[in-house]
Design an enzyme around this catalytic site. Structure first.
Site, PDB file in Angstrom:
ATOM      1  N   TYR A   1      38.110  20.989  25.391  1.00 54.99           N
ATOM      2  CA  TYR A   1      36.578  21.506  25.858  1.00 54.99           C
ATOM      3  C   TYR A   1      35.793  20.863  24.548  1.00 54.99           C
ATOM      4  O   TYR A   1      36.098  20.769  23.487  1.00 54.99           O
ATOM      5  CB  TYR A   1      36.545  22.802  25.435  1.00 54.99           C
ATOM      6  CG  TYR A   1      36.968  23.819  26.795  1.00 54.99           C
ATOM      7  CD1 TYR A   1      36.195  23.491  28.026  1.00 54.99           C
ATOM      8  CD2 TYR A   1      38.091  24.600  26.748  1.00 54.99           C
ATOM      9  CE1 TYR A   1      36.482  24.129  29.156  1.00 54.99           C
ATOM     10  CE2 TYR A   1      38.219  25.291  27.962  1.00 54.99           C
ATOM     11  CZ  TYR A   1      37.575  25.069  29.081  1.00 54.99           C
ATOM     12  OH  TYR A   1      37.892  25.757  30.333  1.00 54.99           O
ATOM     13  N   HIS A  34      38.928  23.942  38.851  1.00 48.19           N
ATOM     14  CA  HIS A  34      39.235  24.990  37.720  1.00 48.19           C
ATOM     15  C   HIS A  34      40.126  26.233  38.164  1.00 48.19           C
ATOM     16  O   HIS A  34      39.794  27.421  37.501  1.00 48.19           O
ATOM     17  CB  HIS A  34      38.091  25.100  36.817  1.00 48.19           C
ATOM     18  CG  HIS A  34      38.258  25.486  35.533  1.00 48.19           C
ATOM     19  ND1 HIS A  34      37.759  24.780  34.581  1.00 48.19           N
ATOM     20  CD2 HIS A  34      38.889  26.461  34.745  1.00 48.19           C
ATOM     21  CE1 HIS A  34      37.953  25.368  33.419  1.00 48.19           C
ATOM     22  NE2 HIS A  34      38.632  26.154  33.492  1.00 48.19           N
ATOM     23  N   ASP A  72      34.089  20.469  34.088  1.00 51.03           N
ATOM     24  CA  ASP A  72      33.610  21.423  35.092  1.00 51.03           C
ATOM     25  C   ASP A  72      33.170  22.651  34.635  1.00 51.03           C
ATOM     26  O   ASP A  72      33.100  23.806  35.387  1.00 51.03           O
ATOM     27  CB  ASP A  72      34.543  21.414  36.323  1.00 51.03           C
ATOM     28  CG  ASP A  72      35.854  22.041  35.900  1.00 51.03           C
ATOM     29  OD1 ASP A  72      36.020  22.408  34.811  1.00 51.03           O
ATOM     30  OD2 ASP A  72      36.864  22.066  36.643  1.00 51.03           O
TER      31      ASP A  72
HETATM   32  C1  PPY Z   1      39.625  29.651  31.604  1.00 50.81           C
HETATM   33  O1  PPY Z   1      39.612  30.408  31.394  1.00 50.81           O
HETATM   34  O2  PPY Z   1      39.351  28.924  32.869  1.00 50.81           O
HETATM   35  C2  PPY Z   1      39.547  28.304  30.549  1.00 50.81           C
HETATM   36  O3  PPY Z   1      39.611  27.167  30.719  1.00 50.81           O
HETATM   37  C3  PPY Z   1      39.782  28.703  29.148  1.00 50.81           C
HETATM   38  C4  PPY Z   1      38.674  29.340  28.406  1.00 50.81           C
HETATM   39  C5  PPY Z   1      39.030  30.611  27.869  1.00 50.81           C
HETATM   40  C6  PPY Z   1      37.998  31.185  27.171  1.00 50.81           C
HETATM   41  C7  PPY Z   1      36.685  30.353  26.876  1.00 50.81           C
HETATM   42  C8  PPY Z   1      36.623  29.097  27.614  1.00 50.81           C
HETATM   43  C9  PPY Z   1      37.587  28.773  28.531  1.00 50.81           C
END
Ligand code: PPY
Length: 500
Positions: free
Chosen positions: A240, A360, A268
C-alpha cells in the site's frame, strides 16, 4: 549506559486524559499524547486505554514494531513494574463463551476435505469482529459472489487417452519455483483470527514450496515474517503506497535488502470500499456507544476495522509514479488490481513485469467484474498488440478461487498463476499452520485428479481449447447452484434494533 526507567501502575494511571495520555503495551510505557491525532485508527480507541494496559487491543491490529516505527524514542518512557498494575480482567462475553465452545469442538483436521470447510469452521471459531472484517465485501457484495460464479460459467473441454500416469502441476512464478500454480495472496490483520497470525502462512509455505505475498497490513511485522521463513524461501511483498513516499521508499528498500523477490503494488484501493458487515462492527467506547469520529481524511472512524486504519493510503497514486518505483527498487513490479484491457496495455507499456487481474476479493468497487472475465479481455487485447504471450510479462488472477479446477481454468485462459487469499486465511484461523498445510495438500490432490481428467500432464499443456469460456461475459446464464459456497456465504443483513 542509561538505566531503564521503571514505572508503576498508579504513575501511569495519572496520565489518562486527552492532554496527557500514557499507555502500556507489551510491558512498556509510552506517552502517546502528541500521537493521538495521528493515530490512523482514531483517538477514541487509544483514549479508552489511557493510563492503562492497551496490549489486548493493540496486539491483533498492529505489528509489534508499529510503536517503535511511529513514536519518537523520547516518548518511550520505560518499563512497567507488572506487580503494580491491576490485572485487566477481560469480561468473558456470551459471544466469547460460544466461540470457545466451538473452538474446542472443531471438526478434526482429517475431516476437512475442501476450502469451503475451512471457511465454515473459521466462521464459528473466530470473533464476530474478525469474521466481519475478513468475510466482508463492498456494498451489495455482488462482486464477491460473482467471483465464485464466474468460474462456474467456464466449462471444461477435456482431452482423453493421453497417458496421464504422471502429472506435474509445479511451475515458476516470476522466475521462482513454486510447487503449485497458486501463491498465497496478501490478507491483512491475521492476528484478529489466530494468535500466530501470518506466521502460520510463512511456516506452511516453507514446508511445501509455496510462495507467500506479505501484506503491508499484516499483524506480524515484516521482519518477523521474513525471520520465520527458510533461507531459500520465496516471498513477495504487497504494497500500500503511503502518502509519505519516504516511508514507502524505506519499506520497499528494506524488503529488497531482506530478500523479497517481487513487489505487488495495490492499485485498486485509492479509497477503501464500504464493507458493510465490517462497518456494523463499530469501535465501541467504554459507555458501549459507538464513537463516530471524523479523521483528517474525512473518513469516519466508526466504519469498521479496515476503513479506520486506511487513511495512510495515497489516493493520488498514478501512472506517473511508476518510474519512481522503478528507480527505488530492482525487484520486479506487478500492479495488483487491474480490471480492464485498457489498463493492462498501459501497464505493459509502463514496463512493469506483471499484473494481477483482481477486484480485491470483491472488497472494492462492487459490480466490478471477476478477474477471470477480465483475463479473457486482457489476453485478447495484449495479443492483438503483440504483447502476449511475453515471458517477461506475467498475468495473474485472484478472487473466488476455491478449487484446483478454478486454477486450471485461469491457467488455460492465459494466467501464469492464481492468487488465493481468504481460503488460506480461514485455514490458519481454524487450524493454525497445520490448516494451511492441509489446504495446500487439498489443492495438490485436486490438481492431480483434475489434470488427469482434463488430459493435461503439465502446466504447459493447459491451453485455451481445454475450456469453453463463451458464457463468461454473459451475466445472465443459469448455472447449477454452488451449495457449499451458498452455505458459508453470510447474506447481508439490515440495521439492528437496540436490544432491551
Ligand atoms: C482489505 O481489507 O481489503 C485490505 O486490503 C487491507 C486493509 C486493511 C485495513 C486498511 C486498509 C487495507
Amino acid at each position: 549506559m542509561s538505566d531503564v526507567r521503571v514505572l508503576t501502575g498508579p504513575e501511569v494511571a495519572a496520565h489518562a486524559s486527552r492532554d496527557d495520555c500514557w499507555i502500556i503495551v507489551h510491558g512498556k510505557v509510552y506517552d502517546v499524547t502528541e500521537f493521538l491525532p495521528e493515530h490512523p485508527g482514531g483517538q477514541a480507541i487509544i483514549l479508552k486505554y489511557a493510563g492503562k494496559d492497551a496490549t489486548v487491543a493493540y496486539e491483533p491490529i498492529h505489528p509489534p514494531d508499529a510503536i517503535t516505527t511511529n513514536l519518537r524514542p523520547e516518548k518511550h518512557l520505560g518499563v512497567i513494574d507488572a506487580s503494580t498494575v491491576a490485572k485487566v480482567v477481560q469480561e468473558v462475553t456470551e459471544e466469547e463463551k460460544r466461540r470457545q465452545k466451538f473452538l474446542a469442538a472443531r471438526p478434526p483436521l482429517d475431516s476437512i476435505i475442501n476450502m469451503h470447510d475451512f471457511e465454515s469452521v473459521a466462521r464459528q471459531v473466530i470473533t464476530e469482529k474478525a469474521w466481519a472484517y475478513y468475510s466482508s465485501a463492498s456494498d451489495d457484495e455482488i462482486t464477491i459472489r460473482e467471483n465464485r460464479m464466474a468460474y462456474q460459467r467456464v466449462w471444461f473441454r477435456p482431452r482423453i487417452l493421453r497417458d496421464v500416469t504422471v502429472v506435474d502441476w509445479s511451475t515458476t512464478i516470476l522466475g521462482h519455483k513454486s510447487s503449485l500454480p497458486v501463491y498465497i495472496s496478501a490478507t491483512a490483520l491475521g492476528k484478529l483470527g489466530h494468535p500466530e497470525g501470518e506466521l502460520c502462512l510463512t511456516r506452511a509455505a516453507a514446508n511445501h514450496g509455496v510462495i507467500q505475498m506479505i501484506a503491508t497490513l499484516a499483524s506480524c511485522s515484516f521482519d518477523e515474517i521474513v525471520d520465520a521463513a527458510k533461507p531459500d524461501q520465496t516471498l513477495y511483498l504487497q504494497l500500500y503506497v503511503n502518502k509519505d513516499r519516504e516511508i514507502t521508499r524505506k519499506y520497499v528498500q528494506h524488503a529488497e535488502k531482506r530478500g523479497v523477490k517481487a513487489l505487488f503494488i495495490t492499485v485498486d484501493a485509492p479509497q477503501l470500499g464500504r464493507r458493510e458487515k465490517d462497518m456494523r462492527m463499530k469501535f465501541v467506547g467504554d459507555d458501549g456507544v459507538a464513537k463516530v469520529q471524523e479523521g483528517q481524511d474525512g473518513v469516519k472512524k466508526d466504519q469498521g476495522v479496515a476503513r479506520a486504519i486506511s487513511s495512510f493510503i495515497d489516493p493520488s497514486l498514478s501512472w506517473k509514479d511508476i518510474p519512481w518505483f522503478k528507480s527505488i527498487t530492482k525487484m520486479p513490479i506487478i500492479l495488483k488490481g487491474i480490471a480492464t484491457a485498457e489498463d493492462a496495455i498501459l501497464a505493459y507499456e509502463a514496463g512493469v513485469q506483471g499484473i494481477v487481474l483482481s477486484n480485491h476479493g470483491g472488497r472494492q468497487l462492487d459490480t466490478a467484474r471477476s478477474g477471470l472475465e477480465i483475463l479473457v479481455e486482457v489476453t485478447a487485447a495484449l495479443r492483438a498488440r503483440g504483447y502476449f504471450p511475453d515471458p517477461k510479462f506475467e498475468i495473474f488472477v485472484d478472487g473466488g478461487v476455491r478449487r484446483a479446477s478454478d486454477v486450471l481454468k485461469a491457467l488455460a485462459l492465459g494466467a501464469k498463476a492464481v492468487g488465493v487469499g481468504r481460503p488460506f486465511l480461514y485455514a490458519f484461523c481454524s487450524y493454525g499452520q497445520e490448516g494451511v498445510e492441509k489446504a495446500i495438500q487439498i489443492f495438490r490432490d485436486e490438481f492431480e485428479m483434475n489434470m488427469r481428467l482434463l488430459g493435461a500432464r503439465t502446466i504447459d499443456e493447459l491451453v485455451p481449447e481445454m475450456v469453453d469460456a463463451s458464457a463468461l461475459s454473459s451475466h445472465i446464464v443459469m448455472t447449477p447452484q454452488d451449495n457449499l459456497f451458498q452455505q458459508t456465504y453470510q447474506p447481508l443483513a439490515g440495521a439492528k434494533f437496540n436490544e432491551s
